[in-house]
Design a protein around this motif. Structure first.
Motif, short mmCIF file in Angstrom:
data_model
loop_
_atom_site.label_atom_id
_atom_site.label_comp_id
_atom_site.label_asym_id
_atom_site.label_seq_id
_atom_site.Cartn_x
_atom_site.Cartn_y
_atom_site.Cartn_z
N ASP A 173 0.75 -1.37 0.14
CA ASP A 173 -0.07 -0.12 0.12
C ASP A 173 0.98 1.34 0.20
O ASP A 173 0.52 2.08 -0.70
CB ASP A 173 -1.03 0.03 1.26
N LEU A 174 2.03 1.27 0.71
CA LEU A 174 2.87 2.37 0.71
C LEU A 174 3.53 2.58 -0.55
O LEU A 174 3.55 3.71 -1.13
CB LEU A 174 4.09 2.07 1.65
N ALA A 175 3.95 1.57 -1.18
CA ALA A 175 4.30 1.60 -2.52
C ALA A 175 3.48 2.20 -3.67
O ALA A 175 3.84 3.07 -4.52
CB ALA A 175 4.79 0.29 -2.99
N THR A 176 2.02 1.85 -3.55
CA THR A 176 1.03 2.39 -4.28
C THR A 176 0.76 3.67 -3.92
O THR A 176 0.51 4.52 -4.90
CB THR A 176 -0.30 1.27 -4.07
N MET A 177 0.86 4.12 -2.90
CA MET A 177 0.69 5.50 -2.55
C MET A 177 1.70 6.41 -3.13
O MET A 177 1.38 7.73 -3.70
CB MET A 177 0.81 5.69 -0.91
N ARG A 178 2.89 6.12 -3.28
CA ARG A 178 3.90 6.72 -3.93
C ARG A 178 3.60 6.81 -5.32
O ARG A 178 3.86 8.04 -5.81
CB ARG A 178 5.37 5.98 -3.82
N GLU A 179 3.23 5.67 -5.97
CA GLU A 179 2.70 6.04 -7.59
C GLU A 179 1.59 7.17 -7.49
O GLU A 179 1.73 7.90 -8.43
CB GLU A 179 2.41 4.75 -7.95
N ALA A 180 0.46 7.05 -6.61
CA ALA A 180 -0.40 8.00 -6.67
C ALA A 180 -0.20 9.42 -6.41
O ALA A 180 -0.68 10.24 -7.15
CB ALA A 180 -1.50 7.42 -5.65
N VAL A 181 0.83 9.45 -5.44
CA VAL A 181 1.47 10.85 -5.17
C VAL A 181 2.12 11.37 -6.61
O VAL A 181 1.87 12.63 -6.82
CB VAL A 181 2.57 10.84 -4.14
N THR A 182 2.86 10.47 -7.21
CA THR A 182 3.48 11.03 -8.53
C THR A 182 2.36 11.50 -9.47
O THR A 182 2.62 12.53 -10.12
CB THR A 182 4.19 9.90 -8.89
N GLU A 183 1.56 10.53 -9.69
CA GLU A 183 0.34 10.84 -10.60
C GLU A 183 -0.54 12.17 -10.37
O GLU A 183 -0.70 12.91 -11.23
CB GLU A 183 -0.51 9.63 -10.79
N LEU A 184 -0.28 12.67 -9.15
CA LEU A 184 -1.05 13.76 -8.86
C LEU A 184 -0.07 15.10 -8.66
O LEU A 184 -0.43 16.01 -8.11
CB LEU A 184 -1.88 13.55 -7.35
#
Length: 940
Positions: free
Chosen positions: A95-106
């Protein structure tokens, strides 16, 4: 964030060579009367007071705690750190790794996504005892472990390098709880200039072992652990506290295991679920730290949230022994004395309830055959077994002598990709076990087994086929571990041998155990009896016992024998240890070896000899049992501070296998589209920087109509992956053969596998099926109303069809919905299946909170009403109005539910909204806790 400090508690303390900011408990009236554990919680509230989630009223409520009142005040506890084991920790890192991608996309910086509280993960749940009884068992088992789990380990190794405040203890190091007490636990934390009590939550129920060190912590599900890692508080009720007074000393012949089994029995009888247990009294100071840890470790077995010992001289002694720096020792004692956290046996706090145990009354015991609280005095073990065996078989009584010839050799099965098996290299010797002498009605079914490596022997009901020294409960304790080794030495010296049908294994809690075995010169005796090192991990206690040999497994199943495991673990539930074994008994490490020598549960140690010595005399257990003086002398000579220092000098580095793993680099993880272990979950797909308004629910269908006491174990995927199920079909479609399915636990990082196993427990009964199947169907099935007539379908398949049709889902249930273990996937799987609301009569508190954390609204039927009383059968469509009031910043007390039946008639009721705190409302408005935290990171 700095506390609002309504009570003026902020001050300083000079200790350990530095000045630290502290929050003095003495600033709050009533604090001095509180038990130790509640003082720790009070300091937590003082330090995190923000006027919203933690208020002055919360602090006053805790300081004015009424010991006799039923818990009704909810507080927000912010643990100092998080500890995880690999099964439950992998999804947190995913989940932390996925959050990093989401932050990047935003448009944000992925490096900002880090644990805000220190988080440590110990890989200890993946080693399986495939190989045993040979010098290379450890190396070969670790090889198998890396082969099965390479993808998971590569991912965790990436996380170790990518995230700040996140560390991984590699495989082959130790059991999470023992590594915690020996190295990771701080007792008093120092961070950002502050000093405060070390507290934690862990993704394993036995996190409570650290309570023995005076550290307050307990096991939680992955969602709470993720929240704590990301700086969010854990919601809890101010608990009742049970005082447990200890007096006297353990008598000769009894062990710490016997003490903990006695305490477990007492507290189960008392009823301590949801309560804190706190040990006090003059006898506490005489309880060694290792014994305290053993007791704390069993907290889940007697049902309490925590089972804690206060800080005292013994705490400091153990910290020194295990290599904590002098500055830490000084700070710990100074802080504990300043805050009234130092144990004063002359002062007895007021408790909600009290119990007392005179340790001198403890006698050797075991527990079983299926629950840890079912204690049996060793003198009654044979008769208790003969009584229990009738619950497992109805075979006719007969006279049978378990006799055979042990022709074992030093050969072993060849290494291969399949599980390997090998056995102790004892010389050939006759085996005569009068297990059925004077049967007293004991069912018997003597079955001859022929083995190329172990000769011919006869198996019968009660044969001990697994005798394993394992688990965090006991392998942290030198008194029982060295006691077992000394018993092995005495047995070997007298010419005794383990019976050829027994699968033996030694899985220490840390490398320190190996070190003191080597220094004491005891490994050769253990190995002579087949107790070679098999791994550092939970192994047998969590079901990783590995297979029995083919010929024994075949005999057991063909003859339907009721065979036995004996383990020094903490859990012995039916079906947990090994699929071939029906009866499981918990015992101290020395008794594990004793039963391996006896070979059968149908044995009276007082009156039956274990064998014949080389001089022809009969040898009884009392003849080889080590004295308390021998054990203590060995502890004194074999264990020192340097041993802990060297074992933990570079604990996060790992061995060559770990260091040589090909590991992705970079701030974001390179997901492997072919991986069936680690997949990017869809939590943040399409997420915007600002939350969309919450909406009402219309046209929802019922995915499951459930009864009372549905637990998270019913909902969450666990255990083996059964062929023919959606999870198995997914793996086959992705090129995974049946032999490599592994377990749901090992695949927790793959949401595709986990959602296919949600609500799929064979014991779950979906009453929605009663209308079309006489008597109902158990397991993961429902009715799919996207098809004419609503035919029976797998829950996962139906959910997919509903999703394609744009139909939201609800779950209906009864009382105590979500009780049991706190499992993250019970909530995650529910949300990913498309469930928008769960409507039940009552919730277990943590699962209710977890549902909100995943964006699912928890609702309760009106008081006194239920699905049955409202004549709901699950075929209705549901409209829920009034949820949108949350958009105004408030939480509605109720929402209007309309259930429309197939004939057009309706059932209307006001459901109670169980969003209980402002923080939970924020989580729900954001679609879940992870989305809430991520948006907060973007704003900051």
């Amino acid at each position: 964030m700095a506390s609002t400090d309504s009570f003026g508690a902020r001050g300083t303390l000079q200790a350990g060579g530095a000045e630290h900011e502290i929050y003095r408990l003495s600033a709050v009236e009533g604090s001095e009367k509180l038990p130790f554990s509640l003082k720790v919680l009070l300091e937590n509230l003082l330090r995190t007071e923000d006027g919203a989630n933690v208020t002055a009223d919360h602090i006053r409520a805790l300081a004015g705690w009424d010991p006799s009142a039923e818990p009704d005040t909810e507080i927000q506890f912010t643990p100092a750190r998080v500890i995880m084991q690999d099964f439950t920790g992998v999804p947190c890192v995913v989940d932390l790794a996925t959050m990093r991608e989401a932050v990047t996309e935003l448009g944000g910086d992925p490096a900002r996504v880090n644990p805000l509280a220190p988080a440590e993960l110990v890989i200890d749940h993946s080693v399986i005892i495939d190989v045993f009884g040979t010098p290379d068992a450890f190396e070969r088992n670790v090889d198998f472990e890396y082969g099965r789990n390479k993808e998971r380990y590569q991912f965790l190794r990436w996380g170790q390098g990518a995230f700040d405040e996140f560390k991984v203890v590699p495989p082959g190091t130790g059991i999470v709880h023992q590594v915690n007490i020996e190295h990771l636990a701080r007792v008093v934390m120092t961070r950002n200039g502050q000093a405060y009590p070390d507290t934690l939550v862990g993704t394993d129920s036995h996190t409570t072992m650290v309570n023995g060190l005076g550290v307050l912590g307990w096991g939680v599900g992955g969602i709470e652990a993720e929240a704590a890692m990301l700086g969010q508080p854990v919601s809890m009720l101010i608990p009742k506290v049970v005082g447990f007074k200890l007096t006297g000393e353990i008598p000769p012949g009894a062990t710490a295991t016997d003490v903990v089994l006695t305490i477990t029995e007492m507290l189960r009888r008392q009823g301590v679920v949801g309560k804190f247990v706190e040990f006090y009294g003059e006898g506490v100071g005489a309880v060694p730290l290792a014994n305290r840890a053993t007791i704390g470790n069993m907290s889940p077995e007697f049902g309490s949230t925590a089972a804690i010992f206060p800080i005292d001289d013994e705490t400091i002694r153990y910290m020194k022994l295990t290599g904590r720096p002098a500055e830490q020792l000084e700070l710990t004692e100074a802080y504990a004395r300043e805050q009234g956290l130092w144990h004063d046996p002359s002062r007895e706090p007021v408790f909600s309830e009290t119990l007392e145990l005179d340790l001198s009354t403890v006698v050797p015991s075991i527990a079983g055959p299926k629950r840890p609280q079912d204690r049996i005095e060793l003198t009654d073990a044979k008769s208790a077994f003969r009584k229990s065996i009738h619950d497992y078989t109805d075979d006719a009584t007969g006279e049978a002598s378990l006799t055979g010839v042990d022709e074992s050799s030093d050969e072993s099965f060849p290494a291969s990709d399949a599980p390997a098996l090998s056995f102790a290299d004892d010389e050939a010797a006759p085996v005569v076990i009068s297990a059925a002498d004077g049967c007293d009605g004991r069912p018997t079914k003597p079955t001859t087994v022929r083995s190329e490596t172990r000769g011919e022997f006869v198996l019968d009901h009660g044969a001990v086929v697994i005798a394993s020294i394992t688990s965090c409960t006991n392998t942290s304790n030198p008194s029982v571990m060295l006691g077992a080794a000394l018993l092995a030495k005495n047995a070997v010296d007298r010419g005794l041998a383990v019976k050829p049908w027994v699968k033996t294994s030694m899985a220490p809690g840390s490398k320190v155990v190996t070190d003191y075995y080597e220094r004491a010169g005891l490994w050769p005796y253990l190995e002579k009896l087949g107790y070679h090192l098999v791994g550092y991990g939970c192994t047998t206690c969590i079901g990783n016992s590995g297979p029995l040999s083919d010929e024994i497994s075949a005999a057991v199943n063909e003859a339907d024998l009721t065979v036995v495991s004996v383990l020094s673990g903490n859990r012995n539930f039916e079906g947990r240890i090994n699929p071939d074994v029906k009866m499981n008994y918990l015992a101290s490490p020395p008794l594990v070896i004793a039963y391996a020598l006896a070979g059968t549960m149908d044995f009276d140690f007082d009156n039956q000899p274990l064998g014949t010595a080389t001089d022809g005399t009969e040898v009884y257990l009392r003849d080889i049992w080590p004295s308390a003086k021998d054990v203590q002398d060995t502890i004194d000579s074999a264990i020192d501070q340097e041993m802990f220092g060297s074992s933990y000098a570079d604990v996060f580095a790992g061995d060559e296998r770990w260091r040589s793993l090909p590991t992705p680099e970079g701030k974001t993880f390179e997901w492997d589209p072919q991986s069936t272990y680690v997949r990017k979950p869809p939590y943040f797909d399409g997420m915007s920087p600002d939350p969309s308004p919450v909406t009402d629910i219309s046209g929802a269908r019922v995915l499951a109509l459930l009864g009372d006491s549905v637990t998270t174990d019913h909902i969450s995927p666990a255990g083996a992956i059964k062929p023919g199920t959606p999870a198995a079909e997914y793996l086959i479609e992705n090129g995974v053969e049946k032999k490599d399915f592994n377990s749901f636990g090992s695949r927790r990082g793959n949401h595709e596998v986990m959602i296919r196993g949600t609500f799929a427990n064979i014991r779950l009964r979906n009453q929605l099926l009663d209308a079309i199947v006489d008597g109902g169907v158990s397991g993961g099935y429902t009715r799919d109303f996207t098809q004419d007539g609503g035919p029976q379908a797998f829950i996962y398949d139906a959910a997919q069809n509903y999703s394609a049709a744009g139909t939201p889902l609800v779950v209906l249930g009864g009382k105590e919905y979500g009780s049991g273990s706190s499992r993250d996937w019970a909530a995650k799987g529910t949300a990913l299946l498309g469930v928008r609301a769960v409507i039940v009569e009552s919730f277990e508190r943590i699962h209710r909170s977890n549902l909100i954390g995943m964006g699912v609204i928890p609702l309760q039927f009106p008081a006194g009403e239920s699905a049955s009383s409202l004549h709901l059968d699950g075929t209705e469509t549901f409209d829920i109005a009034g949820i949108t009031a949350l958009n105004d910043g408030s939480t509605p007390r109720t929402v209007a539910v309309t259930a429309t039946k197939t004939d057009g008639s309706t059932v209307e009721f006001d459901a109670v909204v169980r969003i209980d705190t402002p923080g939970e409302a924020d989580y729900y408005r954001n679609g879940g806790i992870l989305q809430y935290v991520l948006r907060g990171m973007l704003r900051s």
